[in-house]
Structure formats: C-alpha cells, structure tokens
Write a protein that holds these residues in place. Structure first.
Motif, PDB file in Angstrom:
ATOM      1  N   GLU A  51     -35.184 -60.782  64.075  1.00 43.06           N
ATOM      2  CA  GLU A  51     -34.392 -59.961  65.460  1.00 43.06           C
ATOM      3  C   GLU A  51     -33.818 -61.633  65.796  1.00 43.06           C
ATOM      4  OE1 GLU A  51     -37.066 -57.117  66.747  1.00 43.06           O
ATOM      5  OE2 GLU A  51     -36.522 -55.988  65.291  1.00 43.06           O
ATOM      6  N   SER A  52     -34.203 -62.142  66.330  1.00 51.38           N
ATOM      7  CA  SER A  52     -33.754 -64.176  66.779  1.00 51.38           C
ATOM      8  C   SER A  52     -33.237 -64.269  65.880  1.00 51.38           C
ATOM      9  CB  SER A  52     -35.422 -64.718  67.316  1.00 51.38           C
ATOM     10  OG  SER A  52     -35.235 -65.845  67.993  1.00 51.38           O
ATOM     11  N   PRO A  53     -32.145 -64.490  67.378  1.00 56.25           N
ATOM     12  CA  PRO A  53     -30.847 -65.526  66.835  1.00 56.25           C
ATOM     13  C   PRO A  53     -31.130 -67.039  66.409  1.00 56.25           C
ATOM     14  CG  PRO A  53     -31.035 -64.895  68.958  1.00 56.25           C
ATOM     15  CD  PRO A  53     -32.021 -64.249  68.598  1.00 56.25           C
ATOM     16  N   ILE A  54     -32.377 -67.716  67.363  1.00 53.95           N
ATOM     17  CA  ILE A  54     -33.162 -68.820  67.369  1.00 53.95           C
ATOM     18  C   ILE A  54     -33.425 -69.001  66.093  1.00 53.95           C
ATOM     19  CG2 ILE A  54     -35.419 -70.561  68.073  1.00 53.95           C
ATOM     20  CD1 ILE A  54     -34.224 -69.249  71.100  1.00 53.95           C
ATOM     21  N   VAL A  55     -34.865 -68.193  65.746  1.00 46.67           N
ATOM     22  CA  VAL A  55     -35.887 -68.125  64.261  1.00 46.67           C
ATOM     23  C   VAL A  55     -34.186 -68.002  63.136  1.00 46.67           C
ATOM     24  CG1 VAL A  55     -37.044 -66.921  62.712  1.00 46.67           C
ATOM     25  CG2 VAL A  55     -37.423 -67.110  65.315  1.00 46.67           C
ATOM     26  N   GLN A  56     -33.398 -66.991  63.585  1.00 50.09           N
ATOM     27  CA  GLN A  56     -32.370 -66.586  62.159  1.00 50.09           C
ATOM     28  C   GLN A  56     -31.520 -67.917  62.193  1.00 50.09           C
ATOM     29  OE1 GLN A  56     -29.137 -63.850  62.654  1.00 50.09           O
ATOM     30  NE2 GLN A  56     -30.675 -62.041  61.752  1.00 50.09           N
ATOM     31  N   GLN A 115     -29.257 -69.447  43.944  1.00 45.16           N
ATOM     32  CA  GLN A 115     -29.716 -67.991  44.677  1.00 45.16           C
ATOM     33  C   GLN A 115     -30.186 -67.680  45.932  1.00 45.16           C
ATOM     34  OE1 GLN A 115     -33.078 -66.407  42.062  1.00 45.16           O
ATOM     35  NE2 GLN A 115     -33.370 -64.277  42.927  1.00 45.16           N
ATOM     36  N   GLN A 116     -30.635 -68.191  46.676  1.00 41.97           N
ATOM     37  CA  GLN A 116     -31.003 -68.488  47.784  1.00 41.97           C
ATOM     38  C   GLN A 116     -29.836 -68.276  48.347  1.00 41.97           C
ATOM     39  OE1 GLN A 116     -34.361 -71.098  48.117  1.00 41.97           O
ATOM     40  NE2 GLN A 116     -35.689 -69.711  48.169  1.00 41.97           N
ATOM     41  N   ILE A 117     -28.779 -69.616  48.061  1.00 42.81           N
ATOM     42  CA  ILE A 117     -27.424 -69.800  49.277  1.00 42.81           C
ATOM     43  C   ILE A 117     -26.501 -68.303  49.009  1.00 42.81           C
ATOM     44  CG2 ILE A 117     -25.593 -71.045  48.526  1.00 42.81           C
ATOM     45  CD1 ILE A 117     -27.248 -73.042  48.613  1.00 42.81           C
ATOM     46  N   SER A 118     -27.086 -67.462  47.282  1.00 43.80           N
ATOM     47  CA  SER A 118     -26.246 -66.847  47.268  1.00 43.80           C
ATOM     48  C   SER A 118     -26.571 -65.264  48.194  1.00 43.80           C
ATOM     49  CB  SER A 118     -26.164 -66.075  46.131  1.00 43.80           C
ATOM     50  OG  SER A 118     -25.423 -67.220  45.015  1.00 43.80           O
ATOM     51  N   GLN A 119     -27.697 -65.361  48.051  1.00 44.02           N
ATOM     52  CA  GLN A 119     -28.225 -64.146  49.280  1.00 44.02           C
ATOM     53  C   GLN A 119     -28.208 -64.515  50.853  1.00 44.02           C
ATOM     54  OE1 GLN A 119     -32.761 -64.190  48.806  1.00 44.02           O
ATOM     55  NE2 GLN A 119     -32.962 -62.350  50.853  1.00 44.02           N
ATOM     56  N   LEU A 120     -27.957 -65.663  51.294  1.00 41.88           N
ATOM     57  CA  LEU A 120     -27.364 -66.472  51.999  1.00 41.88           C
ATOM     58  C   LEU A 120     -25.894 -65.777  52.455  1.00 41.88           C
ATOM     59  CD1 LEU A 120     -28.193 -66.930  55.331  1.00 41.88           C
ATOM     60  CD2 LEU A 120     -27.190 -69.588  54.251  1.00 41.88           C
ATOM     61  N   LEU A 121     -25.153 -65.407  51.710  1.00 47.45           N
ATOM     62  CA  LEU A 121     -23.930 -65.822  52.075  1.00 47.45           C
ATOM     63  C   LEU A 121     -23.433 -64.367  51.874  1.00 47.45           C
ATOM     64  CD1 LEU A 121     -20.329 -67.059  51.995  1.00 47.45           C
ATOM     65  CD2 LEU A 121     -21.179 -66.762  49.350  1.00 47.45           C
ATOM     66  N   ARG A 122     -24.474 -63.057  50.956  1.00 46.13           N
ATOM     67  CA  ARG A 122     -24.332 -61.726  50.698  1.00 46.13           C
ATOM     68  C   ARG A 122     -24.355 -61.703  52.441  1.00 46.13           C
ATOM     69  NH1 ARG A 122     -27.775 -58.105  49.997  1.00 46.13           N
ATOM     70  NH2 ARG A 122     -29.433 -59.578  49.474  1.00 46.13           N
ATOM     71  N   LEU A 123     -25.596 -61.664  53.249  1.00 48.72           N
ATOM     72  CA  LEU A 123     -25.946 -61.720  54.504  1.00 48.72           C
ATOM     73  C   LEU A 123     -24.342 -61.617  54.958  1.00 48.72           C
ATOM     74  CD1 LEU A 123     -29.762 -62.732  54.306  1.00 48.72           C
ATOM     75  CD2 LEU A 123     -29.073 -60.091  54.263  1.00 48.72           C
ATOM     76  N   ALA A 124     -24.449 -62.946  55.147  1.00 49.37           N
ATOM     77  CA  ALA A 124     -23.020 -62.987  56.218  1.00 49.37           C
ATOM     78  C   ALA A 124     -21.754 -62.585  56.074  1.00 49.37           C
ATOM     79  CB  ALA A 124     -22.667 -64.106  55.761  1.00 49.37           C
ATOM     80  N   ASN A 125     -21.927 -61.589  54.401  1.00 52.52           N
ATOM     81  CA  ASN A 125     -20.790 -61.032  54.222  1.00 52.52           C
ATOM     82  C   ASN A 125     -20.872 -59.661  54.925  1.00 52.52           C
ATOM     83  OD1 ASN A 125     -18.602 -62.881  53.371  1.00 52.52           O
ATOM     84  ND2 ASN A 125     -19.781 -62.468  51.480  1.00 52.52           N
ATOM     85  N   ASN A 162     -22.410 -59.099  57.249  1.00 50.16           N
ATOM     86  CA  ASN A 162     -23.086 -58.892  58.925  1.00 50.16           C
ATOM     87  C   ASN A 162     -23.909 -58.628  59.112  1.00 50.16           C
ATOM     88  OD1 ASN A 162     -19.756 -59.707  59.749  1.00 50.16           O
ATOM     89  ND2 ASN A 162     -18.870 -57.482  58.829  1.00 50.16           N
ATOM     90  N   ARG A 163     -24.814 -58.967  58.170  1.00 51.57           N
ATOM     91  CA  ARG A 163     -26.465 -58.514  58.641  1.00 51.57           C
ATOM     92  C   ARG A 163     -27.080 -59.908  59.598  1.00 51.57           C
ATOM     93  NH1 ARG A 163     -29.203 -56.869  53.258  1.00 51.57           N
ATOM     94  NH2 ARG A 163     -31.029 -57.105  54.744  1.00 51.57           N
ATOM     95  N   LEU A 164     -25.901 -61.171  60.096  1.00 51.67           N
ATOM     96  CA  LEU A 164     -26.823 -62.265  61.037  1.00 51.67           C
ATOM     97  C   LEU A 164     -25.538 -62.027  62.319  1.00 51.67           C
ATOM     98  CD1 LEU A 164     -26.117 -64.637  58.164  1.00 51.67           C
ATOM     99  CD2 LEU A 164     -28.975 -63.308  58.650  1.00 51.67           C
ATOM    100  N   TYR A 165     -26.288 -63.124  62.922  1.00 60.46           N
ATOM    101  CA  TYR A 165     -25.679 -63.021  64.398  1.00 60.46           C
ATOM    102  C   TYR A 165     -23.559 -63.300  64.390  1.00 60.46           C
ATOM    103  CZ  TYR A 165     -30.030 -61.524  67.237  1.00 60.46           C
ATOM    104  OH  TYR A 165     -30.711 -60.560  67.791  1.00 60.46           O
ATOM    105  N   PRO A 166     -23.366 -62.790  65.089  1.00 62.65           N
ATOM    106  CA  PRO A 166     -21.892 -63.081  64.420  1.00 62.65           C
ATOM    107  C   PRO A 166     -21.501 -64.453  63.846  1.00 62.65           C
ATOM    108  CG  PRO A 166     -21.921 -61.330  66.590  1.00 62.65           C
ATOM    109  CD  PRO A 166     -23.651 -61.557  66.298  1.00 62.65           C
ATOM    110  N   ASP A 167     -22.291 -65.793  65.461  1.00 68.09           N
ATOM    111  CA  ASP A 167     -22.210 -67.398  65.491  1.00 68.09           C
ATOM    112  C   ASP A 167     -22.447 -67.615  64.319  1.00 68.09           C
ATOM    113  OD1 ASP A 167     -20.391 -66.953  67.528  1.00 68.09           O
ATOM    114  OD2 ASP A 167     -22.317 -67.791  68.982  1.00 68.09           O
TER     115      ASP A 167
END
Length: 236
Positions: A186-191, A205-215, A217-222
């Motif tokens: 939940e913390s943007p600093i930790v994210q 695989q981990q980079i693909s998972q990260l990109l999926r989270l970004a697409n 919008n499960r990460l902070y907008p920035d």
C-alpha cells in the motif's frame, strides 16, 4: 479603599468595574503565535524528549540491548586473544587462526541479526546495510531481511531491505514473497523499491507480472507510467 479578596489576583477583586475590565480583556481575540515561534517550541520540545548522545550512539551501534553488548564484548575478547597469541608466539597456527576467524564471522553474523531485531529504526537500518553483504550465502539472513521488507513499521527500513534482497529475487524462497508483496503493498515508497528491484534484477516472468500490474492500474499512477516507459509499452 477597595475590598480585595486577594491583592495579588486583581481579577478576584470585588470591584465591579475592575471585574468588567478583566472580562473585556478575556473577550479580546488571541493572535496565533508566529510560525517561527511554533517551530522553535517544537524543536526545544523534541530536544528535551530526545535521548543523550551516549544513548543514541549505543542504539546506532546496536548495543542498547543485552545481546548486543554480549556480542560486542565477545568480539573484543577474541580480538585480544588473537593479539596475545601473536605477541607470545610470534605468529598463530593456521588451523587456530582459521577457527578464530570463523568464530569472529559467526559473532558478526549474530550481531547483524540482533540489529535487524532492534527497537530503534536507525539500528535496524544499519543491520540491513550490513546484512546486504551476507545475504547471498546465508538463508537465515535472507529471511530476516524478508521480514524487514514486509513487516517493518519504517518505510525507509523496508525499502532498504528490499534493495538488499536484489541478489535473491530469482530464488524461489525470496522471489515469490517479494512479488506477492508488490501486489499487496500500500505504500508508494515500498512499491517504488519493489518496482525498481524487478526492473533491475527480475526474470522475464517477473517483469511480465510487473507489466501486467501496471496495465491493470494496480500500481500508483506515477509508477504505472514509470514501468510502461521503462519497458517501452506505454498504452494510449
């Protein structure tokens, strides 16, 4: 002569005119103290409640608890023992020297673990920095850092622990926990610390998972924009 109940407290006078004067003064608006005065007050209050330099130094070195003092004392005694044997014999037998080095290494490792569990955030942070050089070959150190990364109340300690685990991101024991933490943080600093870690050291695989989270919008907008720009996959 005025009849005063207490001459030192004019507001308790029986004189009605004087009572009205004090009531009128009480109704006057009270100006807020200037910002500089408030800052000065809080600075002085913080200084009054802060421990002395000796206590801060002991906390920073991880010596505020009994275990820290025991570890430091043991290291000191071993150092004296090595020096004494070197003086008396003009050198140290290789096998004994290796045993002493191993004991010092174990004591240093215990000191790091003690610091990671210390109550002071600064001492835990120092433990994280020291542990980063030991984590690659020590599963217990890695697990202790993982606890700091996921549970520490200090965001700075959590971010530093995440960074220290960079070399372990591709291991089954640590990588899965860190990727789960990325999805729930939940913390943007930790994210941010986790995102940068995956971008630097993550598997495909981990980079693909990260990109999926970004697409999704499960990460902070920035961070969504940061991930998409870094991976060259910005969406319209």
């Amino acid at each position: 002569m005025r009849d005063r109940k207490n001459p030192s407290l004019p507001f308790e006078s029986s004189d009605s005119a004087e009572q009205q004067l004090w009531q009128a003064l009480d109704d006057l608006p009270r100006a807020d103290p200037p910002a500089s005065l408030r800052r000065s007050f809080y600075n002085e209050l913080e200084k009054a409640g802060s421990p002395g330099w000796g206590a801060r130094l002991r906390g920073w070195l991880g010596l505020s608890g009994n275990s820290g003092w025991v570890t430091a004392t043991a290291c000191l005694l071993i150092g004296f023992g090595v020096a004494q044997m070197a003086v008396e014999r003009g050198g140290v037998e290789p096998s004994r020297l290796a045993a002493l080095e191993e004991n010092i290494s174990l004591l240093n490792r215990q000191l790091v673990l003690d610091r990671l569990q210390n109550d002071a955030p600064g001492t835990r942070l120092l433990g994280v920095y020291t542990a980063s050089s030991l984590v690659q070959n020590d599963q217990q150190i890695a697990q202790a850092l993982l606890i700091r990364a996921s549970e520490d109340p200090s965001q700075s300690v959590r971010s530093a622990a995440i960074d220290a685990l960079g070399s372990q991101l591709n291991s089954d024991a640590v990588g899965g926990e860190l990727m789960s933490l990325l999805e729930s943080a939940e913390s943007p600093i930790v994210q941010l610390a986790l995102v940068d870690l995956v971008l630097r050291n993550g598997s495909q695989q981990q980079i693909s998972q990260l990109l999926r989270l970004a697409n999704e919008n499960r990460l902070y907008p920035d961070l969504v924009r940061h991930v998409q720009k870094s991976l060259g996959s910005e969406t319209i």
